[in-house]
Design an enzyme around this catalytic site. Structure first.
Site, PDB file in Angstrom:
ATOM      1  N   HIS A  15      15.519  -9.438 -33.913  1.00  0.00           N
ATOM      2  CA  HIS A  15      15.957  -9.307 -32.518  1.00  0.00           C
ATOM      3  C   HIS A  15      15.584  -7.955 -31.920  1.00  0.00           C
ATOM      4  O   HIS A  15      15.589  -7.803 -30.694  1.00  0.00           O
ATOM      5  CB  HIS A  15      17.470  -9.564 -32.400  1.00  0.00           C
ATOM      6  CG  HIS A  15      18.345  -8.431 -32.835  1.00  0.00           C
ATOM      7  ND1 HIS A  15      18.925  -8.356 -34.088  1.00  0.00           N
ATOM      8  CD2 HIS A  15      18.767  -7.320 -32.178  1.00  0.00           C
ATOM      9  CE1 HIS A  15      19.659  -7.263 -34.168  1.00  0.00           C
ATOM     10  NE2 HIS A  15      19.579  -6.611 -33.031  1.00  0.00           N
ATOM     11  N   ASP A  44      16.958 -13.019 -39.204  1.00  0.00           N
ATOM     12  CA  ASP A  44      16.906 -11.839 -38.334  1.00  0.00           C
ATOM     13  C   ASP A  44      16.101 -10.707 -38.970  1.00  0.00           C
ATOM     14  O   ASP A  44      16.421  -9.533 -38.821  1.00  0.00           O
ATOM     15  CB  ASP A  44      18.316 -11.353 -37.969  1.00  0.00           C
ATOM     16  CG  ASP A  44      18.305 -10.399 -36.764  1.00  0.00           C
ATOM     17  OD1 ASP A  44      17.327 -10.414 -35.987  1.00  0.00           O
ATOM     18  OD2 ASP A  44      19.275  -9.624 -36.613  1.00  0.00           O
ATOM     19  N   SER A 119      20.615  -1.427 -35.068  1.00  0.00           N
ATOM     20  CA  SER A 119      19.973  -2.607 -35.647  1.00  0.00           C
ATOM     21  C   SER A 119      18.594  -2.276 -36.202  1.00  0.00           C
ATOM     22  O   SER A 119      17.793  -1.611 -35.552  1.00  0.00           O
ATOM     23  CB  SER A 119      19.841  -3.707 -34.590  1.00  0.00           C
ATOM     24  OG  SER A 119      21.089  -4.247 -34.270  1.00  0.00           O
TER      25      SER A 119
END
Length: 269
Positions: A15, A44, A119
């Site tokens: 993402h 992911d 992230s």
């Protein structure tokens, strides 16, 4: 991101790079243009590559050996502007079933401070070994200290497949896109009279197409398991392997019919 090879392969979250037209990786005080090797939305995980040599890769740990209460450090770029930030905490829980971006995942839970921008950063143990890839935090205003990371064993397995194949091998696919109709307004929009899971699109020459599944069919059941939502179908397919044959009951023009669909291999992330 995490450097995983001396010649420029870098591990991050899917993402983080999804939809990017240009990717730049900053290592120290130097910026490198990067190319996307592959991304996998299910896990992911994504891999990017920079044209460099002599980089220092992270030391890989073993996420299967983690214990609750173990000290961990999260390294990342919170808020997108504080690169190299290190926060500490513990492993709060293992094998947490968490939904991230509508995708069910099994993650490491930690109370190390996680912020937007973390992230793709690493979660390390006290020895400095990489044991996870940070990918989520709780967005609830009433919750603190709830961060999550993808276990490194999962991440490396996916990354290896992405580098070698461009996709994650061995994942079954039926070859349909479906929509769940569960209210009168949506039913009217699609021009159907019954609630349920309808085929919105069929992959050309895919497993479902070869079995005779058509756009507009309602999937009633698969192997005698009622299908009432998109998640029901996704979970059932995921529990099988490439090459398995499923008995799919369809409703078409108010007539029930059965077709045999042999699952293929998904080649997209």
């Amino acid at each position: 991101g995490i450097i995983v090879s001396q010649d420029g392969y870098i591990l991050t979250c899917a993402h983080v790079v999804s939809g990017a037209s240009n990717i730049t990786v900053s290592i120290g005080d130097k910026d490198y243009p990067a190319t996307l090797v592959g991304e996998d939305t299910t896990s992911d995980i994504a891999v990017v590559k920079v044209d460099a040599t002599g980089l220092t890769p992270a030391v890989m740990g073993d996420s299967d050996k983690l214990a609750v209460g173990e000290t961990v450090l999260a390294v990342g770029n919170p808020l997108g502007e504080l690169s190299g930030t290190v926060t500490n905490g513990i492993v709060s829980a293992l094998n947490r079933e968490v939904t991230v971006n509508n995708q069910k995942m099994t993650l490491i839970q930690t109370n190390a401070s996680i912020s937007p921008g973390n992230s793709g950063g690493g979660l390390f143990n006290a020895e400095g070994d990489l044991i996870g890839i940070v990918n989520a935090k709780s967005v609830s205003d009433n919750a603190e200290g709830l961060g999550f990371a993808i276990p490194v064993n999962t991440a490396i397995q996916v990354a290896t497949d992405l580098i070698q194949n461009g996709y994650v091998s061995g994942r079954p696919v039926m070859g349909v896109t479906v929509v769940t109709i569960s209210d009168a307004q949506t039913a009217a929009q699609y021009g159907v009279s019954s609630y349920g899971v309808y085929v919105a699109d069929v992959t050309e020459n895919g497993p479902a197409a070869q079995a005779g599944v058509q756009k507009g069919d309602r999937i009633v059941s698969v192997d005698d398991t009622l299908i009432e939502s998109n998640n029901d179908l996704t979970d059932l397919i995921s529990s099988h392997a490439v090459g398995d044959t499923l008995n799919v009951q369809l409703s078409r023009d108010r007539q029930l019919m059965n077709v045999q669909v042999t699952l293929g291999e998904r080649t997209e992330g």
